[in-house]
Every structure is written in structure tokens, then in C-alpha cells.
Design a protein around this motif. Structure first.
Motif, PDB file in Angstrom:
ATOM      1  N   PRO A  22       0.843  -1.205   0.000  1.00 18.05           N
ATOM      2  CA  PRO A  22       0.000   0.000   0.000  1.00 18.05           C
ATOM      3  C   PRO A  22       0.878   1.255   0.000  1.00 18.05           C
ATOM      4  N   LEU A  23       0.368   2.336  -0.532  1.00 17.33           N
ATOM      5  CA  LEU A  23       1.158   3.562  -0.660  1.00 17.33           C
ATOM      6  C   LEU A  23       1.723   4.040   0.665  1.00 17.33           C
ATOM      7  N   ARG A  24       0.973   3.897   1.746  1.00 19.97           N
ATOM      8  CA  ARG A  24       1.442   4.413   3.036  1.00 19.97           C
ATOM      9  C   ARG A  24       2.656   3.661   3.567  1.00 19.97           C
ATOM     10  N   TYR A  25       2.963   2.484   3.038  1.00 16.99           N
ATOM     11  CA  TYR A  25       4.121   1.715   3.485  1.00 16.99           C
ATOM     12  C   TYR A  25       5.315   1.825   2.533  1.00 16.99           C
ATOM     13  N   ARG A  26       5.203   2.617   1.506  1.00 14.81           N
ATOM     14  CA  ARG A  26       6.289   2.760   0.536  1.00 14.81           C
ATOM     15  C   ARG A  26       7.248   3.856   0.999  1.00 14.81           C
ATOM     16  N   ASP A  27       8.014   3.508   2.022  1.00 22.12           N
ATOM     17  CA  ASP A  27       8.950   4.462   2.596  1.00 22.12           C
ATOM     18  C   ASP A  27      10.365   3.882   2.553  1.00 22.12           C
ATOM     19  N   TYR A  28      11.261   4.443   3.351  1.00 21.46           N
ATOM     20  CA  TYR A  28      12.655   4.006   3.332  1.00 21.46           C
ATOM     21  C   TYR A  28      12.857   2.616   3.910  1.00 21.46           C
ATOM     22  N   CYS A  29      11.829   2.050   4.524  1.00 15.83           N
ATOM     23  CA  CYS A  29      11.941   0.709   5.103  1.00 15.83           C
ATOM     24  C   CYS A  29      11.199  -0.344   4.282  1.00 15.83           C
ATOM     25  N   ALA A  30      10.767   0.004   3.105  1.00 14.72           N
ATOM     26  CA  ALA A  30      10.014  -0.939   2.269  1.00 14.72           C
ATOM     27  C   ALA A  30      10.851  -2.163   1.926  1.00 14.72           C
ATOM     28  N   HIS A  31      12.175  -1.998   1.850  1.00 14.04           N
ATOM     29  CA  HIS A  31      13.032  -3.141   1.529  1.00 14.04           C
ATOM     30  C   HIS A  31      13.013  -4.190   2.629  1.00 14.04           C
ATOM     31  N   MET A  32      12.593  -3.802   3.848  1.00 16.23           N
ATOM     32  CA  MET A  32      12.465  -4.758   4.944  1.00 16.23           C
ATOM     33  C   MET A  32      11.049  -5.337   5.003  1.00 16.23           C
ATOM     34  N   LEU A  33      10.078  -4.560   4.555  1.00 16.64           N
ATOM     35  CA  LEU A  33       8.688  -4.995   4.636  1.00 16.64           C
ATOM     36  C   LEU A  33       8.363  -6.071   3.602  1.00 16.64           C
ATOM     37  N   ILE A  34       8.976  -6.006   2.455  1.00 18.81           N
ATOM     38  CA  ILE A  34       8.689  -6.991   1.401  1.00 18.81           C
ATOM     39  C   ILE A  34       9.008  -8.414   1.860  1.00 18.81           C
ATOM     40  N   PRO A  35      10.228  -8.681   2.394  1.00 19.52           N
ATOM     41  CA  PRO A  35      10.478 -10.050   2.871  1.00 19.52           C
ATOM     42  C   PRO A  35       9.623 -10.425   4.088  1.00 19.52           C
ATOM     43  N   LEU A  36       9.298  -9.442   4.936  1.00 21.07           N
ATOM     44  CA  LEU A  36       8.431  -9.720   6.083  1.00 21.07           C
ATOM     45  C   LEU A  36       7.057 -10.169   5.607  1.00 21.07           C
ATOM     46  N   ASN A  37       6.499  -9.473   4.625  1.00 21.45           N
ATOM     47  CA  ASN A  37       5.180  -9.860   4.109  1.00 21.45           C
ATOM     48  C   ASN A  37       5.219 -11.230   3.439  1.00 21.45           C
ATOM     49  N   LYS A  38       6.321 -11.534   2.749  1.00 24.60           N
ATOM     50  CA  LYS A  38       6.452 -12.861   2.133  1.00 24.60           C
ATOM     51  C   LYS A  38       6.491 -13.946   3.202  1.00 24.60           C
ATOM     52  N   CYS A  39       7.242 -13.673   4.279  1.00 27.10           N
ATOM     53  CA  CYS A  39       7.312 -14.637   5.378  1.00 27.10           C
ATOM     54  C   CYS A  39       5.945 -14.801   6.026  1.00 27.10           C
ATOM     55  N   ARG A  40       5.251 -13.703   6.247  1.00 26.15           N
ATOM     56  CA  ARG A  40       3.926 -13.764   6.860  1.00 26.15           C
ATOM     57  C   ARG A  40       2.973 -14.596   6.003  1.00 26.15           C
ATOM     58  N   HIS A  41       3.020 -14.378   4.705  1.00 22.76           N
ATOM     59  CA  HIS A  41       2.137 -15.130   3.812  1.00 22.76           C
ATOM     60  C   HIS A  41       2.482 -16.620   3.824  1.00 22.76           C
ATOM     61  N   ARG A  42       3.786 -16.907   3.789  1.00 18.77           N
ATOM     62  CA  ARG A  42       4.252 -18.288   3.752  1.00 18.77           C
ATOM     63  C   ARG A  42       3.882 -19.047   5.035  1.00 18.77           C
ATOM     64  N   THR A  43       3.855 -18.338   6.172  1.00 23.49           N
ATOM     65  CA  THR A  43       3.593 -18.989   7.458  1.00 23.49           C
ATOM     66  C   THR A  43       2.181 -18.727   7.974  1.00 23.49           C
ATOM     67  N   MET A  44       1.310 -18.242   7.121  1.00 23.84           N
ATOM     68  CA  MET A  44      -0.084 -17.968   7.470  1.00 23.84           C
ATOM     69  C   MET A  44      -0.213 -17.009   8.650  1.00 23.84           C
ATOM     70  N   TYR A  45       0.612 -15.996   8.671  1.00 26.55           N
ATOM     71  CA  TYR A  45       0.576 -14.909   9.666  1.00 26.55           C
ATOM     72  C   TYR A  45       0.718 -15.373  11.111  1.00 26.55           C
ATOM     73  N   MET A  46       1.426 -16.453  11.339  1.00 29.22           N
ATOM     74  CA  MET A  46       1.692 -16.879  12.709  1.00 29.22           C
ATOM     75  C   MET A  46       2.746 -15.941  13.294  1.00 29.22           C
ATOM     76  N   PRO A  47       2.411 -15.211  14.360  1.00 27.40           N
ATOM     77  CA  PRO A  47       3.280 -14.131  14.829  1.00 27.40           C
ATOM     78  C   PRO A  47       4.662 -14.576  15.299  1.00 27.40           C
TER      79      PRO A  47
END
Length: 79
Positions: A22-47
């Protein structure tokens, strides 16, 4: 304001769009959020599964917040 160095974007707008950030997350830390979201999706959002990625992303966001806070304080002080 010359004292503050802008951080560089490590991912392109195209990469962020492909990751469907989403546009609000496209900041200087987006390079960290992309792998985090992939991990979350892969593990069904288990915290407890993506703790390292989440910690790295939250640390990046905190450091960016502190950088912007210091910049704002400097601007207010100069006025």
C-alpha cells in the motif's frame, strides 16, 4: 538542513508495486517490509514465525522516525 542525509531507497517503485505494498508503506523501510510480508504469507501470519524480519522492519521504522524527529527539531530551532 544540510546536516541531515536522506537515506537511499533500496527498492524501486516498480518492486514495491509488484509486492503490492500500500502507498502508506512505501517508505525508506520498504526493503524490509517486502520479505516480512512474504514470510507472513508463507507462514499464514503466525506471529512467532517471522520474528527476525519483524524486528528488523520495526527497528528500521523506529530509526527513520527518530531521523525525521531530529530533522523537525532542527528546523524548528532554526526558525
Amino acid at each position: 538542513m544540510a546536516d541531515f542525509k536522506e537515506p537511499e531507497m533500496k527498492v524501486t517503485a516498480q518492486e514495491m508495486a509488484e509486492a503490492r505494498l500500500p502507498l502508506r508503506y512505501r517508505d525508506y523501510c520498504a526493503h524490509m517490509l517486502i520479505p516480512l510480508n512474504k514470510c507472513r504469507h508463507r507462514t499464514m501470519y503466525m506471529p512467532w514465525k517471522c520474528e527476525e524480519e519483524r524486528h528488523a522492519y520495526e527497528k528500521c521504522e523506529y530509526e527513520d522516525f527518530m531521523r525525521r524527529s531530529k530533522m523537525l527539531a532542527k528546523i524548528k530551532q532554526d526558525q
